[in-house]
Structures are given as structure tokens and as C-alpha cells.
Scaffold this motif. Structure first.
Motif, PDB file in Angstrom:
ATOM      1  N   ASP A 103      13.028   2.814  -4.884  1.00 18.00           N
ATOM      2  CA  ASP A 103      11.696   2.392  -4.774  1.00 18.00           C
ATOM      3  C   ASP A 103      11.023   1.923  -3.060  1.00 18.00           C
ATOM      4  O   ASP A 103       9.793   2.131  -3.351  1.00 18.00           O
ATOM      5  N   GLU A 130       7.024   4.051  -2.168  1.00 11.15           N
ATOM      6  CA  GLU A 130       6.602   2.608  -1.915  1.00 11.15           C
ATOM      7  C   GLU A 130       5.576   3.558  -0.837  1.00 11.15           C
ATOM      8  O   GLU A 130       4.661   3.258  -0.398  1.00 11.15           O
ATOM      9  N   ASN A 159       1.727   4.812   0.468  1.00  9.82           N
ATOM     10  CA  ASN A 159       0.580   3.902   1.389  1.00  9.82           C
ATOM     11  C   ASN A 159       0.337   5.144   1.761  1.00  9.82           C
ATOM     12  O   ASN A 159      -1.430   4.470   2.139  1.00  9.82           O
TER      13      ASN A 159
END
Length: 223
Positions: free
Chosen positions: A151, A155, A159
């Protein structure tokens, strides 16, 4: 440099004012370059942190040339060249396929300067720390060590408008081995899952994996 194929109705490459370009000497990238509407540009910046040093191991090419411009030109036409060292005294030019940072140059001597190429075609977002390796048309960034959590990985990649790397060819694997050889971590994270299709390994978007070179001695693949 100027260059676009968006102006002339016949698809000819022109300068920005519409003048047809009479001289074309592009280095082809994966047989599909230059990109439509944009010429592939490469620019090199001096990194003073490695001035006075040089590195020979795994060099793409080592030669002598009369000027820094000559060394830069050799790098431009060598698709595997990502960085180079040039000695203004001895006129020696050393090309490399890696960006020095995690790998420290092995030797020190006077006259050496280090240059890292930067793609300005928009292929990669250099301002975000991504590097473009032209030989594989591969944009990548090496992050500092992160907690072992997908995760978190996803992420960070999301981004940066990117994804975990895909190792889908032997050439890609060898290059990843080269750029990661001196990292302080013991594991690298890349795409691959068996949760999308039953009993089949795929990339994160469901594309089946066709290249496998896992080390069974270390129980690969493993989480």
C-alpha cells in the motif's frame, strides 16, 4: 533545439516558425523516434560533487577526444550512455549507463568532471528525480528504503504518477541489477501478482507476465 511536425500539413519536420528543417540527424529510439510533435532532446549537467573523480568499471565506452563537446557528442549517439566523466587535461572520456549517486566513483585525480544527462523531451519528469535510460526507453527513480508494505509502495508511485517497475525482459533485468548493485537494501520491489488471474502471474494491470527468472533457491517469488 527547435523541431516539430505539427505545423507542416504534409507532416514534414519544421522549425517553430514553419521553416522546413533541411538537416535531420536524429538518433533513433526503439525504431520509433523522434516522437510525433517533439524531437528527442538530451542535455548534460555537471555535478560538482563528483568532480575530481572518475569510474572505469562497467563503462559503456572509454576513449580520448579533444573537447568536452566531443565527449558529449559521443554520449548523445551512444544509446546506453546516461552519464560521463571527462578529463580536461588528459582528454579522456568515459561513458556510463548509470547515474552516480548510489555508486561512488572509484578513483580520484585532477582534471576530471562528471556530467549527468537529462532528457528534455518530456519522456520522463526529470524535475521529480526520474531518469531516462534511452536504450530501454525506461524512466525510473530509485527511492530511499521504505517499509515493506505494498500500500505504501503504490501510494508513493501514484503520487509520482508512476508505477512499480516491470521487469519483463532479460535486458531490463540486467540493467536493474546494474543500477541496484550498490544499494544498501537487500530487497527490491517490482510488479507481479497472482491475485488477479487464478494460478497465473500478471503485472498490476492484469497483463500476463511472460518473462520469469526467479531464484528458486531463495524461494522466489515471495512477499
Amino acid at each position: 533545439m527547435q523541431g516539430t511536425d505539427n505545423i507542416d500539413a504534409n507532416g514534414a519536420w519544421t522549425f517553430d516558425d514553419g521553416t522546413v528543417m533541411p538537416f535531420l540527424n536524429w538518433k533513433q529510439l526503439n525504431r520509433n523516434q523522434p516522437l510525433s510533435g517533439k524531437a528527442i532532446l538530451q542535455h548534460a549537467l555537471n555535478d560538482p560533487s563528483y568532480n575530481g573523480h572518475y569510474h572505469i568499471a562497467n563503462a559503456v565506452q572509454q576513449t580520448f577526444v579533444e573537447s568536452l563537446l566531443g565527449c558529449a557528442s559521443i554520449c548523445l549517439h551512444a544509446m546506453r550512455c546516461l552519464s560521463y566523466f571527462y578529463n580536461t587535461l588528459s582528454k579522456e572520456c568515459i561513458l556510463h549507463a548509470i547515474a552516480f549517486g548510489h555508486t561512488i566513483p572509484s578513483y580520484a585525480d585532477t582534471g576530471w568532471k562528471y556530467y549527468l544527462t537529462e532528457d528534455r523531451s518530456g519522456r520522463c519528469t526529470a524535475g521529480d528525480g526520474f531518469i531516462h535510460y534511452r536504450d530501454l526507453d525506461f524512466c525510473y527513480r530509485i527511492y530511499d528504503a521504505l517499509p515493506t508494505d505494498f500500500d505504501t509502495f503504490n501510494e508513493v508511485c501514484h503520487n509520482a504518477n508512476s508505477e512499480l517497475m516491470r521487469v519483463d525482459t532479460e535486458q531490463k533485468q540486467k540493467y536493474v541489477e546494474l543500477i541496484s548493485a550498490n544499494l544498501s537494501v537487500t530487497q527490491l520491489c517490482m510488479q507481479g501478482t497472482d491475485t488477479i488471474l487464478p494460478n497465473k502471474w500478471t503485472f498490476d494491470d492484469g497483463t500476463p507476465m511472460t518473462y520469469f527468472n526467479w531464484n528458486k533457491e531463495y524461494n522466489q517469488p515471495k512477499w
